[in-house]
Design a protein around this motif. Structure first.
Motif, mmCIF file in Angstrom:
data_model
loop_
_atom_site.group_PDB
_atom_site.id
_atom_site.type_symbol
_atom_site.label_atom_id
_atom_site.label_comp_id
_atom_site.label_asym_id
_atom_site.label_seq_id
_atom_site.Cartn_x
_atom_site.Cartn_y
_atom_site.Cartn_z
ATOM 1 N N ALA A 29 -6.075 1.473 -2.196
ATOM 2 C CA ALA A 29 -5.291 2.693 -2.425
ATOM 3 C C ALA A 29 -6.088 3.701 -3.250
ATOM 4 C CB ALA A 29 -3.974 2.352 -3.119
ATOM 5 N N GLU A 30 -6.758 3.216 -4.295
ATOM 6 C CA GLU A 30 -7.569 4.085 -5.150
ATOM 7 C C GLU A 30 -8.667 4.774 -4.338
ATOM 8 O OE1 GLU A 30 -10.530 3.653 -9.060
ATOM 9 O OE2 GLU A 30 -9.583 1.865 -8.212
ATOM 10 N N LEU A 31 -9.409 3.994 -3.563
ATOM 11 C CA LEU A 31 -10.501 4.554 -2.770
ATOM 12 C C LEU A 31 -9.979 5.526 -1.713
ATOM 13 C CD1 LEU A 31 -13.501 4.675 -2.096
ATOM 14 C CD2 LEU A 31 -13.196 2.620 -0.684
ATOM 15 N N THR A 32 -8.880 5.186 -1.073
ATOM 16 C CA THR A 32 -8.303 6.064 -0.054
ATOM 17 C C THR A 32 -7.938 7.416 -0.657
ATOM 18 O OG1 THR A 32 -7.478 4.156 1.184
ATOM 19 C CG2 THR A 32 -6.480 6.286 1.679
ATOM 20 N N LEU A 33 -7.303 7.413 -1.820
ATOM 21 C CA LEU A 33 -6.923 8.679 -2.460
ATOM 22 C C LEU A 33 -8.146 9.452 -2.953
ATOM 23 C CD1 LEU A 33 -3.654 7.629 -4.318
ATOM 24 C CD2 LEU A 33 -3.868 9.047 -2.257
ATOM 25 N N MET A 87 0.854 -1.186 0.000
ATOM 26 C CA MET A 87 0.000 0.000 0.000
ATOM 27 C C MET A 87 0.894 1.242 0.000
ATOM 28 S SD MET A 87 -3.368 0.751 0.361
ATOM 29 C CE MET A 87 -4.550 1.671 1.262
ATOM 30 N N LEU A 88 0.413 2.271 -0.648
ATOM 31 C CA LEU A 88 1.144 3.532 -0.699
ATOM 32 C C LEU A 88 1.308 4.131 0.694
ATOM 33 C CD1 LEU A 88 -0.737 5.236 -3.654
ATOM 34 C CD2 LEU A 88 1.588 4.378 -3.700
ATOM 35 N N LYS A 89 2.402 4.840 0.886
ATOM 36 C CA LYS A 89 2.617 5.576 2.128
ATOM 37 C C LYS A 89 2.655 7.050 1.783
ATOM 38 C CE LYS A 89 4.729 2.038 4.751
ATOM 39 N NZ LYS A 89 5.811 1.193 4.922
ATOM 40 N N PRO A 90 1.888 7.885 2.508
ATOM 41 C CA PRO A 90 1.868 9.324 2.212
ATOM 42 C C PRO A 90 3.266 9.928 2.262
ATOM 43 C CG PRO A 90 0.217 8.778 3.857
ATOM 44 C CD PRO A 90 1.056 7.546 3.645
ATOM 45 N N SER A 91 3.482 10.918 1.418
ATOM 46 C CA SER A 91 4.779 11.582 1.344
ATOM 47 C C SER A 91 4.588 13.087 1.178
ATOM 48 C CB SER A 91 5.564 11.033 0.148
ATOM 49 O OG SER A 91 6.695 11.823 -0.105
ATOM 50 N N ASP A 92 5.479 13.840 1.785
ATOM 51 C CA ASP A 92 5.409 15.294 1.619
ATOM 52 C C ASP A 92 5.906 15.716 0.233
ATOM 53 O OD1 ASP A 92 8.119 14.840 1.931
ATOM 54 O OD2 ASP A 92 8.346 16.144 3.676
ATOM 55 N N LYS A 93 6.325 14.756 -0.562
ATOM 56 C CA LYS A 93 6.749 15.028 -1.938
ATOM 57 C C LYS A 93 5.567 14.946 -2.921
ATOM 58 C CE LYS A 93 11.498 14.273 -1.165
ATOM 59 N NZ LYS A 93 11.459 14.804 0.161
ATOM 60 N N TRP A 94 4.447 14.393 -2.472
ATOM 61 C CA TRP A 94 3.263 14.301 -3.320
ATOM 62 C C TRP A 94 2.701 15.703 -3.578
ATOM 63 C CZ3 TRP A 94 -0.095 9.784 -0.956
ATOM 64 C CH2 TRP A 94 0.607 8.590 -1.078
ATOM 65 N N THR A 95 2.138 15.886 -4.764
ATOM 66 C CA THR A 95 1.609 17.193 -5.144
ATOM 67 C C THR A 95 0.282 17.047 -5.885
ATOM 68 O OG1 THR A 95 3.903 17.908 -5.481
ATOM 69 C CG2 THR A 95 2.189 19.351 -6.304
ATOM 70 N N TRP A 96 -0.714 17.822 -5.443
ATOM 71 C CA TRP A 96 -2.004 17.903 -6.133
ATOM 72 C C TRP A 96 -1.899 18.943 -7.246
ATOM 73 C CZ3 TRP A 96 -5.417 14.378 -4.530
ATOM 74 C CH2 TRP A 96 -5.433 13.975 -3.206
ATOM 75 N N TYR A 97 -2.555 18.691 -8.360
ATOM 76 C CA TYR A 97 -2.643 19.711 -9.413
ATOM 77 C C TYR A 97 -3.835 19.384 -10.309
ATOM 78 C CZ TYR A 97 -0.477 16.282 -12.562
ATOM 79 O OH TYR A 97 -0.224 15.159 -13.307
ATOM 80 N N TYR A 98 -4.350 20.416 -10.961
ATOM 81 C CA TYR A 98 -5.427 20.212 -11.913
ATOM 82 C C TYR A 98 -4.809 20.091 -13.297
ATOM 83 C CZ TYR A 98 -9.500 20.774 -14.789
ATOM 84 O OH TYR A 98 -10.476 20.561 -15.723
ATOM 85 N N ASP A 99 -5.201 19.055 -14.035
ATOM 86 C CA ASP A 99 -4.675 18.826 -15.373
ATOM 87 C C ASP A 99 -5.744 19.183 -16.403
ATOM 88 O OD1 ASP A 99 -4.039 17.499 -17.877
ATOM 89 O OD2 ASP A 99 -2.531 16.354 -16.762
ATOM 90 N N TYR A 144 -5.661 10.429 5.088
ATOM 91 C CA TYR A 144 -5.258 9.213 4.379
ATOM 92 C C TYR A 144 -5.190 8.027 5.344
ATOM 93 C CZ TYR A 144 -2.444 6.086 1.450
ATOM 94 O OH TYR A 144 -1.994 5.009 0.723
ATOM 95 N N MET A 145 -4.556 8.233 6.491
ATOM 96 C CA MET A 145 -4.412 7.143 7.463
ATOM 97 C C MET A 145 -5.765 6.748 8.060
ATOM 98 S SD MET A 145 -1.343 6.483 6.950
ATOM 99 C CE MET A 145 -1.083 5.168 8.112
ATOM 100 N N THR A 146 -6.619 7.724 8.341
ATOM 101 C CA THR A 146 -7.962 7.436 8.865
ATOM 102 C C THR A 146 -8.746 6.578 7.881
ATOM 103 O OG1 THR A 146 -8.034 9.474 10.150
ATOM 104 C CG2 THR A 146 -10.150 8.485 9.585
ATOM 105 N N TYR A 147 -8.793 7.006 6.620
ATOM 106 C CA TYR A 147 -9.553 6.276 5.604
ATOM 107 C C TYR A 147 -8.927 4.916 5.314
ATOM 108 C CZ TYR A 147 -11.502 10.939 4.866
ATOM 109 O OH TYR A 147 -12.081 12.174 5.034
ATOM 110 N N LYS A 148 -7.600 4.882 5.225
ATOM 111 C CA LYS A 148 -6.901 3.626 4.913
ATOM 112 C C LYS A 148 -7.242 2.549 5.940
ATOM 113 C CE LYS A 148 -2.341 1.631 4.792
ATOM 114 N NZ LYS A 148 -1.053 1.694 5.407
ATOM 115 N N GLU A 149 -7.256 2.928 7.205
ATOM 116 C CA GLU A 149 -7.546 1.966 8.276
ATOM 117 C C GLU A 149 -8.946 1.371 8.134
ATOM 118 O OE1 GLU A 149 -8.265 2.665 12.910
ATOM 119 O OE2 GLU A 149 -6.201 3.125 12.285
ATOM 120 N N GLN A 150 -9.920 2.194 7.850
ATOM 121 C CA GLN A 150 -11.291 1.714 7.694
ATOM 122 C C GLN A 150 -11.475 0.931 6.393
ATOM 123 O OE1 GLN A 150 -12.391 1.755 10.754
ATOM 124 N NE2 GLN A 150 -14.374 2.546 10.166
ATOM 125 N N ILE A 151 -10.901 1.436 5.319
ATOM 126 C CA ILE A 151 -11.041 0.800 4.012
ATOM 127 C C ILE A 151 -10.403 -0.590 4.005
ATOM 128 C CG2 ILE A 151 -10.236 0.990 1.605
ATOM 129 C CD1 ILE A 151 -10.851 4.068 1.914
#
Length: 181
Positions: free
Chosen positions: A74-78, A1-13, A56-63
């Motif tokens: 991972a898809e649903l969590t994101l 499973m993916l682990k959150p990173s401070d290198k991740w970036t949101w953007y609109y494409d 992310y961690m809250t949702y991941k645990e439940q999912i």
């Protein structure tokens, strides 16, 4: 499973016409949030924040309790993190659902709930809790039909009044029982 990173970036494409998440290492995740569903601040570059990581961690645990494959988890969590942070404020669309409680219920973020109507019966995860309504995302792999012409797909969000919600965390938690002899 993916682990959150401070290198991740949101953007609109613009070419995809969806909110995206750059995961680094040439990996990009396309959210299910089209332009019409996101707040104005989602246009541009946004860092994956500490609040995003916490959600992310809250949702991941439940999912993880849902029995989905790891890629689907991972898809649903994101999807959930994206909707919590960037989904436009919306009015409840409770008319699509049957009343399942007296409305006194106050769900918490990450709770697994059940919603139903004459077309569908399914489970959702609570993304954002309001005074009398909550934003929830479908965790059903099959489409959840709202009426004969409209449905919610896996991970899509909808806001619902609390009297339409039935808490279902207990359906998914496995209790270990020790046999004493």
């Amino acid at each position: 499973m993916l682990k959150p990173s401070d290198k991740w970036t949101w953007y609109y494409d613009d070419s995809e016409q969806h909110l995206m998440l750059d995961l680094g290492d040439n990996m990009v995740f396309r959210t299910n949030l089209a332009r019409k569903l996101i707040v104005e601040c989602a246009i541009g570059i946004n860092e994956f924040s500490v609040d995003d990581a916490s959600a992310y961690m809250t949702y991941k645990e439940q999912i993880a309790l849902l029995g989905l494959s790891e890629p689907k988890q991972a898809e649903l969590t994101l999807y959930c993190v994206a909707a919590k942070r960037f989904h436009k404020p919306v009015q409840p669309k409770s008319w699509f659902f049957d009343s399942l409680s007296d409305g006194q219920l106050k769900p918490e973020e990450g709770d697994l709930i059940r919603l139903n109507n004459s077309y569908s019966d399914g489970y959702f995860i609570v993304l954002e809790v309001g005074e009398s309504a909550s934003l929830c995302a479908s965790v059903n792999l099959e489409a959840f039909w709202l009426n004969s012409a409209k449905c919610l797909e896996f991970g899509q969000a909808i806001k619902v009044m609390h009297d339409r919600i039935q808490l279902c965390n207990h359906h998914f938690h496995v209790q270990s029982i020790s046999m004493v002899g």
